[in-house]
Structures are given as structure tokens and as C-alpha cells.
Design a protein around this motif. Structure first.
Motif, PDB file in Angstrom:
ATOM      1  N   ALA A 128       5.876 -18.767  -3.242  1.00 20.54           N
ATOM      2  CA  ALA A 128       5.240 -17.590  -3.132  1.00 20.54           C
ATOM      3  C   ALA A 128       6.188 -16.274  -3.659  1.00 20.54           C
ATOM      4  O   ALA A 128       5.677 -15.300  -4.039  1.00 20.54           O
ATOM      5  CB  ALA A 128       4.701 -17.260  -2.013  1.00 20.54           C
ATOM      6  N   ASN A 175       8.060 -11.684   2.547  1.00 18.43           N
ATOM      7  CA  ASN A 175       7.929 -13.369   2.070  1.00 18.43           C
ATOM      8  C   ASN A 175       9.284 -14.066   2.260  1.00 18.43           C
ATOM      9  O   ASN A 175       9.270 -15.044   2.629  1.00 18.43           O
ATOM     10  CB  ASN A 175       7.364 -13.379   0.585  1.00 18.43           C
ATOM     11  CG  ASN A 175       7.243 -14.734   0.135  1.00 18.43           C
ATOM     12  OD1 ASN A 175       6.291 -15.664   0.515  1.00 18.43           O
ATOM     13  ND2 ASN A 175       8.184 -15.448  -0.586  1.00 18.43           N
ATOM     14  N   ILE A 207      -0.106  -6.452   2.122  1.00 20.80           N
ATOM     15  CA  ILE A 207       0.411  -7.177   3.180  1.00 20.80           C
ATOM     16  C   ILE A 207      -0.474  -8.112   3.808  1.00 20.80           C
ATOM     17  O   ILE A 207       0.109  -9.387   3.950  1.00 20.80           O
ATOM     18  CB  ILE A 207       0.646  -6.011   4.350  1.00 20.80           C
ATOM     19  CG1 ILE A 207       1.758  -5.086   4.057  1.00 20.80           C
ATOM     20  CG2 ILE A 207       0.726  -6.546   5.792  1.00 20.80           C
ATOM     21  CD1 ILE A 207       2.156  -3.879   5.006  1.00 20.80           C
ATOM     22  N   LYS A 208      -1.690  -7.849   3.568  1.00 24.32           N
ATOM     23  CA  LYS A 208      -2.569  -9.209   4.141  1.00 24.32           C
ATOM     24  C   LYS A 208      -2.555 -10.263   3.360  1.00 24.32           C
ATOM     25  O   LYS A 208      -2.353 -11.440   3.672  1.00 24.32           O
ATOM     26  CB  LYS A 208      -4.081  -8.463   4.130  1.00 24.32           C
ATOM     27  CG  LYS A 208      -5.010  -9.122   5.089  1.00 24.32           C
ATOM     28  CD  LYS A 208      -6.300  -8.330   4.903  1.00 24.32           C
ATOM     29  CE  LYS A 208      -7.438  -9.046   5.768  1.00 24.32           C
ATOM     30  NZ  LYS A 208      -8.778  -8.105   5.716  1.00 24.32           N
ATOM     31  N   GLU A 209      -2.572 -10.057   1.940  1.00 25.61           N
ATOM     32  CA  GLU A 209      -2.370 -11.005   0.939  1.00 25.61           C
ATOM     33  C   GLU A 209      -1.107 -12.004   0.930  1.00 25.61           C
ATOM     34  O   GLU A 209      -1.189 -13.065   0.731  1.00 25.61           O
ATOM     35  CB  GLU A 209      -2.741 -10.517  -0.525  1.00 25.61           C
ATOM     36  CG  GLU A 209      -2.523 -11.238  -1.822  1.00 25.61           C
ATOM     37  CD  GLU A 209      -3.309 -12.328  -1.796  1.00 25.61           C
ATOM     38  OE1 GLU A 209      -4.627 -12.428  -1.069  1.00 25.61           O
ATOM     39  OE2 GLU A 209      -3.255 -13.360  -2.464  1.00 25.61           O
ATOM     40  N   THR A 210       0.002 -11.164   1.152  1.00 19.33           N
ATOM     41  CA  THR A 210       1.522 -11.816   1.465  1.00 19.33           C
ATOM     42  C   THR A 210       1.260 -12.726   2.496  1.00 19.33           C
ATOM     43  O   THR A 210       1.795 -13.731   2.419  1.00 19.33           O
ATOM     44  CB  THR A 210       2.373 -10.546   1.656  1.00 19.33           C
ATOM     45  OG1 THR A 210       2.360  -9.516   0.441  1.00 19.33           O
ATOM     46  CG2 THR A 210       3.924 -11.231   1.624  1.00 19.33           C
ATOM     47  N   ALA A 211       0.667 -12.179   3.360  1.00 19.90           N
ATOM     48  CA  ALA A 211       0.365 -13.290   4.713  1.00 19.90           C
ATOM     49  C   ALA A 211      -0.446 -14.390   4.331  1.00 19.90           C
ATOM     50  O   ALA A 211      -0.323 -15.669   4.747  1.00 19.90           O
ATOM     51  CB  ALA A 211      -0.041 -12.594   5.937  1.00 19.90           C
ATOM     52  N   ALA A 212      -1.542 -14.211   3.656  1.00 23.94           N
ATOM     53  CA  ALA A 212      -2.447 -15.305   3.282  1.00 23.94           C
ATOM     54  C   ALA A 212      -2.015 -16.264   2.362  1.00 23.94           C
ATOM     55  O   ALA A 212      -2.499 -17.445   2.549  1.00 23.94           O
ATOM     56  CB  ALA A 212      -3.834 -14.547   2.960  1.00 23.94           C
ATOM     57  N   LYS A 213      -1.212 -15.837   1.510  1.00 17.57           N
ATOM     58  CA  LYS A 213      -0.719 -16.392   0.396  1.00 17.57           C
ATOM     59  C   LYS A 213       0.055 -17.676   0.745  1.00 17.57           C
ATOM     60  O   LYS A 213       0.051 -18.956   0.259  1.00 17.57           O
ATOM     61  CB  LYS A 213       0.216 -15.701  -0.437  1.00 17.57           C
ATOM     62  CG  LYS A 213       0.342 -16.164  -2.105  1.00 17.57           C
ATOM     63  CD  LYS A 213       1.390 -15.168  -2.745  1.00 17.57           C
ATOM     64  CE  LYS A 213       1.338 -16.045  -4.326  1.00 17.57           C
ATOM     65  NZ  LYS A 213       2.105 -14.757  -4.853  1.00 17.57           N
ATOM     66  N   ILE A 214       0.902 -17.759   1.851  1.00 15.67           N
ATOM     67  CA  ILE A 214       1.696 -18.997   2.316  1.00 15.67           C
ATOM     68  C   ILE A 214       0.763 -19.675   3.069  1.00 15.67           C
ATOM     69  O   ILE A 214       1.262 -20.802   3.511  1.00 15.67           O
ATOM     70  CB  ILE A 214       2.813 -18.412   3.151  1.00 15.67           C
ATOM     71  CG1 ILE A 214       2.552 -17.397   4.187  1.00 15.67           C
ATOM     72  CG2 ILE A 214       3.957 -17.971   2.112  1.00 15.67           C
ATOM     73  CD1 ILE A 214       3.667 -17.871   5.435  1.00 15.67           C
ATOM     74  N   GLU A 215      -0.537 -19.452   3.392  1.00 18.88           N
ATOM     75  CA  GLU A 215      -1.294 -20.680   4.003  1.00 18.88           C
ATOM     76  C   GLU A 215      -1.562 -21.643   2.963  1.00 18.88           C
ATOM     77  O   GLU A 215      -2.011 -22.751   3.179  1.00 18.88           O
ATOM     78  CB  GLU A 215      -2.518 -19.958   4.475  1.00 18.88           C
ATOM     79  CG  GLU A 215      -2.235 -19.002   5.530  1.00 18.88           C
ATOM     80  CD  GLU A 215      -3.419 -18.540   6.564  1.00 18.88           C
ATOM     81  OE1 GLU A 215      -4.647 -19.128   6.296  1.00 18.88           O
ATOM     82  OE2 GLU A 215      -3.354 -17.767   7.374  1.00 18.88           O
ATOM     83  N   GLU A 216      -1.284 -21.261   1.509  1.00 19.23           N
ATOM     84  CA  GLU A 216      -1.491 -22.143   0.614  1.00 19.23           C
ATOM     85  C   GLU A 216      -0.405 -22.681  -0.271  1.00 19.23           C
ATOM     86  O   GLU A 216      -0.559 -23.755  -0.653  1.00 19.23           O
ATOM     87  CB  GLU A 216      -2.613 -21.424  -0.371  1.00 19.23           C
ATOM     88  CG  GLU A 216      -4.210 -21.170   0.289  1.00 19.23           C
ATOM     89  CD  GLU A 216      -4.966 -20.375  -0.542  1.00 19.23           C
ATOM     90  OE1 GLU A 216      -4.930 -20.393  -1.761  1.00 19.23           O
ATOM     91  OE2 GLU A 216      -5.918 -19.940  -0.178  1.00 19.23           O
ATOM     92  N   TYR A 253       9.533 -15.125   5.520  1.00 21.64           N
ATOM     93  CA  TYR A 253       8.810 -16.431   5.996  1.00 21.64           C
ATOM     94  C   TYR A 253       9.926 -17.543   5.494  1.00 21.64           C
ATOM     95  O   TYR A 253       9.797 -18.538   5.901  1.00 21.64           O
ATOM     96  CB  TYR A 253       7.520 -16.449   5.060  1.00 21.64           C
ATOM     97  CG  TYR A 253       6.383 -15.174   5.139  1.00 21.64           C
ATOM     98  CD1 TYR A 253       6.488 -14.282   6.528  1.00 21.64           C
ATOM     99  CD2 TYR A 253       5.539 -14.776   4.432  1.00 21.64           C
ATOM    100  CE1 TYR A 253       5.476 -13.461   6.815  1.00 21.64           C
ATOM    101  CE2 TYR A 253       4.701 -14.054   4.625  1.00 21.64           C
ATOM    102  CZ  TYR A 253       4.602 -13.194   5.815  1.00 21.64           C
ATOM    103  OH  TYR A 253       3.631 -12.052   5.869  1.00 21.64           O
ATOM    104  N   SER A 295       4.154 -22.598  -0.533  1.00 21.28           N
ATOM    105  CA  SER A 295       5.281 -22.595   0.566  1.00 21.28           C
ATOM    106  C   SER A 295       5.803 -21.091   0.072  1.00 21.28           C
ATOM    107  O   SER A 295       5.669 -20.366  -0.846  1.00 21.28           O
ATOM    108  CB  SER A 295       6.292 -23.673   0.127  1.00 21.28           C
ATOM    109  OG  SER A 295       6.830 -23.321  -1.090  1.00 21.28           O
ATOM    110  N   PRO A 296       6.504 -20.705   1.016  1.00 15.71           N
ATOM    111  CA  PRO A 296       7.168 -19.196   0.899  1.00 15.71           C
ATOM    112  C   PRO A 296       8.100 -19.265  -0.453  1.00 15.71           C
ATOM    113  O   PRO A 296       8.129 -18.222  -1.117  1.00 15.71           O
ATOM    114  CB  PRO A 296       8.085 -19.045   2.219  1.00 15.71           C
ATOM    115  CG  PRO A 296       7.518 -19.623   3.173  1.00 15.71           C
ATOM    116  CD  PRO A 296       6.817 -21.012   2.289  1.00 15.71           C
TER     117      PRO A 296
END
Lengths: 247, 247
Positions: free
Chosen positions: A209, B170, A194-203, B173, A205-206
């Protein structure tokens, strides 16, 4: 230096009061709450009142109460004050004070118990005239580096988008939790994902991702998953799978 | 000391190879990949082969390849080896080697470019016999403190749950991003909210964390939101709203 009066006793009012008190550039002159005990924890830091007739003078009056009470409270604020509210979904026109109007909307999900780091919170501002917008911008920058000028129209859209990424996302967690409980698997196993899913879209686009059986059109896995779900879960699984596949 | 041979050239194989090479308790004896160039970056650290006849002896053979190829590759591994795969959705029975079988499933969403901190990744293990389970447990603890004994049956459920909290989240998002783009609002405004939504359920259950118009049954806001969405977005908004309200 900006002087402010905060009106409200809920989560947003609490966290704003703390942020204002912590800022050397903001003077929180007063807290108004219909029920003064709701803000009793600030009684040694700031003047508290439950009487609108006793409001002190300030550069800005910030209404942080429930959406449907904003119109009514603002209606009782007289004079050419700058009155703003903190809601994501209420338009600026809903303010019924006779003076100037604006918005000071911290876009975050607040709870009373959890401390808040305002330097991480975007603040969306709006005002009828450019001078007030400038003042709100200054005020916002005093507590956060993330300040956005957003119109009421844009803000209403942003609020729907926030429902998807916050409320609906949380419901996806809830279904995941239900499935885990049902089969005696600890939900905590999913927390890093869950944490990684949220962190991924800081880098990325959805769109970039997106992974999973829907994206791959892996019908075998999709069918196997559907067989493990109850009717309501199946309905959601199918609709979102279809939506992912339609891009 | 545990010796291991890794079979695969994709994301999971890459990250496991790195974690194994970094551990002083694991000897990565060999990397097998059908296309040896896919693992060329490890050529100075470990022996690489594309020939199953040249596999070296090891305590465990870890197959990290696409789900539908696992059966076929395992079928070609002879002798009483311990062979495990790393997939979340393939049962242990799908391994077709003649020897011992098990699962070594790191539950995370991997991409090749992003570095991985295995100390944050839960590893789900399973084996036919208790001695092999012990070996896998030891191996898992060498790279992560989060080790779970999960049956194939539980793992298949966990995998559906993971689809909800990862793939479907995702997609929420993505819809949020679509709405922002449509109305020229920067999506980055929503990133802190997304982060906080994920962080919140490390402290409270998804049920307790639920907020928003659906939860409050705020029909006025729900209607206003629906009016801002296109037909497909409306369908999802309505179904998830209903699901939140049904608890």
C-alpha cells in the motif's frame, strides 16, 4: 450461561458491562467500583458494590482498571476464583490473587461517549489452565466473533504494534492538522484520504500500500516538503522518509 | 453541460474518465494517451487518440499524468484553451500552455484496481480567472459534493499534510505489521483498531483523540516497549513519543 463480576468504573468496564447485559448467554452478577457513582448508570440493571467483601459468586471476575492498580486489587481477591484483567500491556503474572488467572483483552481504543460494536472488536484471551481458557473463549465468543488465543509474551508485542498503528498514527493526523491550521486549509479535506488509507490495508499489505515521494525516492518533492515544515516536523519527516526507503 | 478532454493513461485519468462517463452533465469528448493501449478499456465509450494534433474542442483539457511531465505536455497545447492538471504538488504556474490555466485536484489515493466513489472525494480547484474557476466548480460538483477552492500555495501545504496522514500513517501500519510478523501474531487483530483510529477523528480533533503511554507520560510502559523494538523502530518510537509529549 456464564456468570461474571466486573471490577472497574472506566471506559472498558462500561462497554463490557453493556455488552454483557446485552448478551442472553452472560449473567452480569455484579459491578464493583471503588467509586460507585462512576457506574451509577447501571444501577437499575445490576447489583453495584464498592466493598470487595460483598462480592458475589461468579464463574469469572474481570478486572478492568488502570494498569498499575491491577496487582493491588487482584491481591485482595480471595479463594480459588478465576480472575482476569483486560489490559494489553500487563502480564498475566501481575495478577496477585491466590486463585486461577487469565486475560480478557478487547483490543480497541475506547471512549466513554462513543458507542461500541463488540462484534467488530478482537478479544485476546489467555489462561493458566485449559479449562479456564475454554471458559474465556466461550465468554469472548458470546460478545465477538473475533477471538484470539494470545500469550502474555505475544500480547506485549501486540501492544507495541498497537501504539504504532493507533497512537503514532493519530500523531500523524495531528501534524497534518497542524499544517492545515497553519495555512488556513480545512483539515476535513483530508478525512476521506485518512479513511481510505485505513481501508486499503484490509485488502493489501502495508508494504504494497505504500506510495508517496519517499517510496518513489522523489528528492525534488521531498526537498520542497521539508522547506514547508518547522524544525520538529522536518525531523519526523526525514526519519520516516529514511525508514520507508530502507524498506 | 460541460465538455472535457482527458489527457493521461494512469490511475487518476482512469477514475476521472469513469466518473465523467457516468455523469449526465459531463461530455467526455476524448481521451488522449501517449500509449493508447493504456486506455483501451474505454475504446467503446469515447474517442481515443495518441496524437495531440487531433485533439477535439472542449471546455476544459484535464492533464492527469506524472508530475514531472505536466510542463512538457501542457507546452504542446495551443490556443486559448482552459488547461488544468490534477496534481497535488505541482503549482498552477508549471502549466506551460499559452491559454488559460487551472487546477482540478481530486485529493485521494487511487489504485487502478479498486473502484472509487467520487462522492466521497474532495476536489480542490483553482483557476487564473473567476469565470474558469466557476466552470471548474461546476464540473467538480457534477462528480462530488466536496469542492474546495484552494490556492497553489495552500495546495502545496495540503500535499505535505497528506504525506503525513497517508504515506507516513501507512508506514506506522507497516511497522506494526513487522512487529506482528516477528512475534507470530496475526496483523488482522489490529485492523479494527486501525479503522477506529481513522473514524475517531471524524468526530474529535487529533489532539483530543490522542491516547497512549506517550500522552500519559507512562515511562515504565515506554521503556518496556523500547526493549521490544529493533534500533530503527526505537528511533521512530522515541522521536514520535517526544513529539507527542511536546504537544
Amino acid at each position: 450461561m456464564i456468570t461474571a463480576v466486573l471490577l472497574g468504573g472506566g471506559n472498558v468496564a462500561h462497554h463490557l458491562a453493556e455488552a454483557f447485559l446485552a448478551s442472553k448467554d452472560i449473567i452480569l452478577k455484579q459491578l464493583y467500583a471503588r467509586n460507585a457513582t462512576s457506574v451509577a448508570k447501571f444501577q437499575h440493571d445490576v447489583s453495584i458494590t464498592d466493598d470487595l467483601n460483598l462480592l458475589e459468586e461468579a464463574d469469572v471476575y474481570i478486572i478492568a482498571i488502570s494498569d498499575d492498580a491491577i496487582g493491588d486489587l487482584s491481591h485482595q481477591l480471595f479463594g480459588n476464583k478465576l480472575v482476569v484483567h483486560t489490559s494489553g500491556s500487563v502480564s498475566m503474572d501481575s495478577l496477585e490473587n491466590e486463585g486461577r488467572k487469565g486475560i480478557f483483552y478487547p483490543l480497541q481504543s475506547f471512549s466513554k461517549t462513543k458507542p461500541v460494536d463488540f462484534s467488530e472488536i478482537p478479544i485476546c484471551i489467555e489462561a493458566e489452565n485449559s479449562k479456564d481458557l475454554e471458559l474465556l473463549e466461550k465468554l469472548a465468543y458470546y460478545i465477538s466473533p473475533k477471538v484470539y488465543k494470545i500469550s502474555s509474551d505475544q500480547r506485549s508485542k501486540l501492544h507495541v504494534a498497537a501504539v504504532f498503528v493507533n497512537n503514532f498514527t493519530n500523531h500523524m493526523y495531528k501534524i497534518g492538522n497542524d499544517i492545515c491550521k497553519q495555512y488556513d486549509v480545512p483539515f476535513e479535506v483530508l478525512l476521506p484520504l485518512i479513511k481510505e488509507t485505513a481501508a486499503k490495508i484490509e485488502e493489501v499489505s502495508p508494504n504494497e500500500a505504500q506510495t508517496g515521494p519517499a517510496k518513489r525516492n522523489d528528492q525534488e518533492t521531498i526537498q520542497r516538503h521539508l522547506n514547508l515544515l518547522d524544525t520538529k516536523q522536518q525531523e519526523i519527516y526525514q526519519l520516516i522518509t529514511k525508514s520507508i526507503q530502507n524498506g
